[in-house]
Enzyme design. Structure first.
Site, mmCIF file in Angstrom:
data_model
loop_
_atom_site.group_PDB
_atom_site.id
_atom_site.type_symbol
_atom_site.label_atom_id
_atom_site.label_comp_id
_atom_site.label_asym_id
_atom_site.label_seq_id
_atom_site.Cartn_x
_atom_site.Cartn_y
_atom_site.Cartn_z
ATOM 1 N N ASP B 141 -34.319 9.022 5.032
ATOM 2 C CA ASP B 141 -35.715 8.658 4.755
ATOM 3 C C ASP B 141 -36.135 7.624 5.796
ATOM 4 O O ASP B 141 -35.724 6.468 5.720
ATOM 5 C CB ASP B 141 -35.860 8.065 3.350
ATOM 6 N N LYS B 204 -43.048 11.902 2.791
ATOM 7 C CA LYS B 204 -42.869 11.060 1.598
ATOM 8 C C LYS B 204 -43.967 10.018 1.579
ATOM 9 O O LYS B 204 -44.347 9.491 2.627
ATOM 10 C CB LYS B 204 -41.476 10.426 1.682
ATOM 11 N N LYS B 240 -42.456 14.332 -1.064
ATOM 12 C CA LYS B 240 -41.793 13.412 -1.986
ATOM 13 C C LYS B 240 -42.690 12.215 -2.290
ATOM 14 O O LYS B 240 -42.844 11.328 -1.464
ATOM 15 C CB LYS B 240 -40.471 12.928 -1.372
#
Lengths: 293, 304
Positions: B141, B204, B240
């Site tokens: 991430d 995300k 996400k």
């Protein structure tokens, strides 16, 4: 074109009609809907249902109202238990003061004055116990070895209560539960008096969520509280149907809840309650503390 | 230079987002009621989509091991409960989690690239990424440089993502846009396209470290972006939302939105994840309510 050539005429009659002043409007009274008492607020039932009790609209609590009440009671519990016993006593005494000043409202709902006065006295009596129960029920135990050994009573947590029908009965099951730091979800039997008591509590410095009062059919909501994993004890004082009491006790066994069985149905709660109602909702913590030679 | 101009031109050529429209659409989709068997299916799917996250300075090997054990078996009392999608930790904690998760099918995500601010030189970010992958993370991430993005240096952000993607090797790359700092939906759409063009496998919303985290409208804008991106290029990118999703009710709103916006293809842990920690406990309590028929309490689930 001149006006005279048309069909136009004054429509006003020669003699104007007699205008009577409108009758003075009679005032429409505000009709009260008796609502639930959850987390210090007075919501209607989540289900939107009401039922009639002696001509009054009363909210009919559903299982989701019971769920919300448990959430509110759980949220309020640590802070209420963490308040000093002296402070809880003051709050209970404040309830007695407020109840005293609103005696007439209860009388108007058919609660005998003597019973309201007994209820006020009951609050005062329990207020006095707030900072004494630990000394009376707890203890210092003699042990072998260089330790102080102390038994300290602690509140059990969130208590569900199926309240008895009488007003004094209602006060007599709420007060002993909350005085030691528990929070309660009460299924009330006499809705108007119970909601009026909620209004007393809401104006008495009782933190929101410490007492939550649901009105409606206990046979519908009590099983949800009995089986709820986040309720620590259930008091069946007001259950008159023994089959229901058995069913509730069985459901309560699922998470090892403490169960207070229905008492004598003839009990009018007028006598000295003794320590039992308070002690039944306490856990005893034993502490070993080294003496330190 | 031409590439820079092309990137700027194409990002600014994206149609603007109708703010009122997207908020109204998200609010309308949030009113759906999902009950009984559909609710049970939604809860299980949501559990499989959870990226169980702990990103605290106080994380210890013991804490992340416990979290990883919970990820494998969220409800110890019920073996039919699925495992979560992934565990998400800081790079330093990756080796401890990798031991527990090895061979389990639960992915191991690590934040990297100077999370959460992203304010570090590129070689530091790349080293951060390589270390995490080497320690066993199979999902990275990364945070974009919001400072550069907001200053209009899109090529800088683009090249950073490309470089990090390369450093990831086989690991999946999730690109955190930090929508709470991007200020407008137009920026969210541009950042989404920028990340996808640069090779992101997932986009995300947030780090969870700024006050405004995942919201329904922002996620809707991002879902529309991945849908349009697939229509244009044929490549599917995951989404996400992370931060602030705490209840089953919230999670189900997101699932409804996926179903209504991008369809079934994204209703899968491979293409949609929730970055969350406390959400899992609420999902488990709701699941227990459905399977046992009575209300569950937090005492019966591990706190994290």
């Amino acid at each position: 074109m001149k006006a005279a050539d048309t069909a136009w005429r004054h429509t006003l009659a020669k003699k104007p009609p007699v205008v009577t002043a409108p009758a003075a409007p009679t005032r429409l009274g505000v009709r009260k809907t008796y609502k639930l008492f959850i987390g210090g607020k007075f919501p209607r039932s989540e289900s939107g249902r009401t039922y009639l009790v002696n001509g009054d609209n009363v909210a009919l609590a559903s299982r989701k109202d019971a769920r919300d009440a448990v959430v509110a009671a759980r949220a309020a519990q640590p802070k209420w238990a963490g308040a000093t016993a002296y402070n809880r006593g003051q709050v209970l005494y404040r309830i007695a003061e407020m109840l005293e000043s609103r005696r007439d409202e209860f009388a108007a709902q058919g609660v005998p004055v003597a019973e309201v006065e007994a209820a006020v006295d009951r609050w005062v009596w329990y207020a006095g116990w707030a900072d004494k129960i630990a000394q009376v029920h707890g203890g210092a135990n003699p042990v072998a070895g260089p330790f102080f050994n102390i038994s300290a009573p602690e509140p059990t947590g969130v208590v569900a209560v199926v309240a008895p029908a009488s007003f004094l009965g209602l006060v007599s099951v709420i007060a002993p539960a909350i005085v030691t730091g528990n929070t309660v979800v009460v299924l009330a039997a006499g809705p108007q008096a119970a909601v009026t008591l909620a209004e007393v509590l809401a104006t008495s410095d009782v933190p929101g969520g410490v007492v939550n009062i649901l009105t409606g059919n206990a046979a519908e909501t009590a099983p949800w509280l009995a089986s709820h994993d986040d309720v620590n004890a259930i008091d069946l004082a007001g259950v008159t149907d023994l089959d229901l009491a058995t069913e509730l006790e069985r459901a309560a066994a699922g998470n090892l809840k403490r169960v207070l069985r229905p008492g004598d149905p003839e009990n009018d709660f007028a006598g000295d309650p003794g320590l039992k109602p308070m002690v039944a909702l306490l856990e005893t913590k034993t502490v070993w503390h080294p003496k330190g030679f | 230079m031409t590439a820079t101009l092309d990137l700027r031109a194409s990002l600014h050529g994206l149609p603007g987002v109708d703010k009122v429209g997207v908020e109204a659409r998200a609010a309308a989709l949030a009113t759906r009621s999902v009950k009984t068997t559909a609710k049970a299916a939604a809860i299980d799917l949501a559990i499989r989509m959870v990226d169980l996250t702990t990103l605290e300075g106080a994380d210890t090997p013991g804490k992340v091991r416990a979290l990883a054990a919970k990820a494998l078996r969220p409800d110890p009392a019920d073996s039919s409960c699925p495992h979560v999608g992934a565990v998400c930790v800081y790079p330093a904690m990756v080796p401890y989690v990798a031991e527990v998760l090895a061979g389990s099918g639960v992915h191991l995500a690590s934040v990297a690239t100077a999370f959460p601010s992203g304010q570090a030189p590129l070689d530091v970010k790349l080293a951060d990424t390589r270390d995490a992958v080497a320690a066993g993370a199979d999902e990275i991430d990364m945070v974009i440089s919001r400072g550069a993005f907001l200053a209009g240096r899109y090529d800088h952000v683009f090249e950073e993502i490309v470089a990090v993607k390369q450093a990831c090797g086989d690991a999946h790359l999730k690109v955190i846009l930090e929508t709470g700092e991007l200020a407008t939906y137009d920026n969210v759409r541009r950042a989404s396209w920028l990340a996808m063009l640069a090779g992101a496998d997932f986009i995300k919303t947030s780090t969870g470290k700024v006050p405004v985290a995942a919201t329904l409208p922002v996620t809707l804008v991002m879902l529309e972006a991945v849908r349009d991106f697939r229509a244009r290029t044929g490549r599917q990118v995951g989404v996400k939302p992370a931060g602030g999703i705490k209840t089953t009710k919230d999670a189900i709103k997101y699932l409804v939105m996926i179903n209504e916006t991008v369809g079934d293809d994204w209703l899968d842990p491979a293409w949609f994840r929730f970055g969350a920690s406390s959400l899992l406990n609420d999902l488990l309590m709701q699941r227990t309510k459905l399977t046992t028929g009575h209300y569950a309490g937090p005492d019966y689930f591990t706190l994290d």
